[in-house]
Design an enzyme around this catalytic site. Structure first.
Site, short mmCIF file in Angstrom:
data_model
loop_
_atom_site.label_atom_id
_atom_site.label_comp_id
_atom_site.label_asym_id
_atom_site.label_seq_id
_atom_site.Cartn_x
_atom_site.Cartn_y
_atom_site.Cartn_z
CG HIS A 209 -0.05 0.11 2.43
ND1 HIS A 209 0.57 -0.91 3.18
CD2 HIS A 209 0.18 1.07 3.13
CE1 HIS A 209 1.20 -0.53 4.07
NE2 HIS A 209 1.04 0.88 4.33
CG ASP A 211 1.95 4.95 4.65
OD1 ASP A 211 1.18 3.86 4.46
OD2 ASP A 211 3.04 5.20 5.10
CG HIS A 266 5.35 1.08 2.70
ND1 HIS A 266 4.67 2.05 2.11
CD2 HIS A 266 4.75 0.87 3.78
CE1 HIS A 266 3.68 2.47 3.07
NE2 HIS A 266 3.95 1.64 4.19
NE ARG A 276 8.59 -4.54 10.43
CZ ARG A 276 9.43 -3.82 10.14
NH1 ARG A 276 10.55 -4.25 10.31
NH2 ARG A 276 9.10 -2.77 9.81
C1 GA4 Z 1 -2.32 2.76 5.35
C2 GA4 Z 1 -1.58 3.61 6.46
C3 GA4 Z 1 -1.97 3.75 8.10
O1 GA4 Z 1 -1.55 2.28 8.48
C4 GA4 Z 1 -3.45 3.66 7.95
C5 GA4 Z 1 -4.16 2.47 7.28
C6 GA4 Z 1 -5.66 2.29 7.33
C7 GA4 Z 1 -6.17 1.34 8.37
O2 GA4 Z 1 -5.52 0.47 8.77
O3 GA4 Z 1 -7.37 1.46 8.69
C8 GA4 Z 1 -6.13 1.75 5.77
C9 GA4 Z 1 -4.65 1.90 4.94
C10 GA4 Z 1 -3.66 2.90 5.80
C11 GA4 Z 1 -5.05 2.83 3.57
C12 GA4 Z 1 -6.36 2.11 2.89
C13 GA4 Z 1 -7.49 1.62 3.93
C14 GA4 Z 1 -7.03 2.44 5.23
C15 GA4 Z 1 -6.26 0.40 5.67
C16 GA4 Z 1 -7.08 0.10 4.40
C17 GA4 Z 1 -7.35 -0.98 3.96
C18 GA4 Z 1 -4.07 4.00 9.32
C19 GA4 Z 1 -3.91 4.91 7.08
O4 GA4 Z 1 -4.04 5.97 7.42
O5 GA4 Z 1 -4.24 4.28 5.84
#
Ligand code: GA4
Length: 338
Positions: A209, A211, A266, A276
């Site tokens: 994904h 961020d 990443h 981890r």
């Molecule tokens: C990825 C980055 C952060 O960990 C996060 C994630 C969020 C979650 O875990 O709820 C998301 C992911 C993240 C992006 C797409 C959506 C939302 C999981 C997911 C499938 C907290 C964020 O801000 O976006």
């Protein structure tokens, strides 16, 4: 939305695994020494070339880092009933194996926290009365330092890019309404993985994904697992370094630089022997902030590559999407992919 259920082991295997091309493999992860202001040039280059770099001489006191790591281990070693007191991760709380709302799974347990002291959601951890140390205070001390470092990095970027004013990016994180997230991940060792590793298969800890926010500041213990995707689609393992921080460019910063910086794809693969632990501060803007290329960066006649949107609009879209989805695509004026 996909209903959450107990995932099967087959769902955890990494699907895409293109081998590294030796011609494009970087000799090393870009390294930025924050004690040297001249590193701002390298920092901007790293954001353009990879959207990722490692920071040393960061100024975050080791005692805050160590305290947070030991509190996190204590939390994740607690009985499930204690961990569940943090509530489900919607939007803040404790999660295990299920990530987001669209059926993504990973070999991971995590806490999603609101790092903003102004927010009503902030005092979540005070419910862990069993803990002799106040987990919330440890998180607050750590986040304050990491946020300071993130702002320093954003100001070095602004300086090198000749953006006006110099705090044009850092002020979004400093805003009382900043919509940031703090995440603590615990990837348990997976002994069953050994037999699959022999068969050349990897188990996913956290799927690929980018961020969504502006900047992410990651620190982990010395266990490997983090991988970054290069432009040619190959995956490179990032050697762990518990004394350093790793910085990711987020989707919002990609848009604010009109695509000059790239948000980096990443993922984390699970480890068969070691656990981890990672902690990540995702610096985001206030919900009502317009995410658009910074005017002082655009050249004469340069158009925005993106439609205009607010962080609230992007976040809503992102949080309803699957992890690996190319979220910026629909916000591009000329879609790059069909
Ligand atoms: C990825 C980055 C952060 O960990 C996060 C994630 C969020 C979650 O875990 O709820 C998301 C992911 C993240 C992006 C797409 C959506 C939302 C999981 C997911 C499938 C907290 C964020 O801000 O976006």
């Amino acid at each position: 939305m996909v209903a959450l259920s107990n995932p099967t082991i087959e769902q955890f295997f990494v699907k895409t695994c293109k081998p590294v091309n030796p011609l494009t493999f970087p000799p090393s992860i870009p390294l930025i020494d924050l004690s040297k202001p001249e590193s701002k040039h390298l920092l901007v280059k790293a954001c353009q070339d990879f959207g990722f770099f490692k920071v040393v001489n960061h100024g975050v006191p080791t005692k805050f880092i160590n305290k947070l790591e030991s509190e996190a281990i204590k939390f994740f070693s607690s009985p499930l009933s204690v961990k569940q007191k943090a509530g489900p991760p919607s939007p803040f709380g404790y999660g295990s194996k299920n990530i987001g709302k669209n059926g993504d799974v990973g070999w991971v347990e995590y806490l999603l926290l609101n790092p903003n002291p102004e927010s009503d959601y902030h005092q979540l951890l005070s419910i862990f009365e069993e803990h002799p140390d106040d987990f919330q205070c440890v998180v607050d001390d750590y986040v304050a330092e990491v946020k300071k470092m993130a702002c320093e990095i954003l100001e070095l970027m602004a300086d090198e890019l000749k953006l006006e004013p110099k705090n044009v990016l850092s002020k979004l994180l400093m805003d009382e309404q900043s919509d940031s997230v703090f995440r603590v991940n615990y990837y348990p060792p997976c002994p069953e993985l050994q037999e699959h590793e022999i068969n050349g298969r990897n188990l996913i800890g956290f799927g690929e994904h980018t961020d969504p926010q502006i900047i992410s500041v990651l620190r982990s213990n010395n266990t490997s697992g983090l991988e970054i995707s290069l432009r040619d689609g190959s995956w490179v393992s990032v050697p762990p370094d518990s004394d350093s921080f790793f910085i990711n460019v987020g989707d919002s910063l990609q848009v604010m630089t009109n695509g000059r910086f790239k948000s980096i794809k990443h993922r984390v693969v699970a480890n068969s022997k070691e656990s981890r632990v990672s902690m990540i501060y995702f610096g985001g803007p206030p919900l009502n902030q317009t995410i658009a290329p910074l005017p002082s960066l655009l050249q004469t006649d340069e158009d925005s590559l993106y439609k205009e949107f607010t962080w609230f609009e992007y976040k809503t879209y992102a949080f309803n999407s699957a992890l690996s989805h190319d979220r910026l695509g629909v916000f591009e004026k000329i879609p790059s992919k069909i």
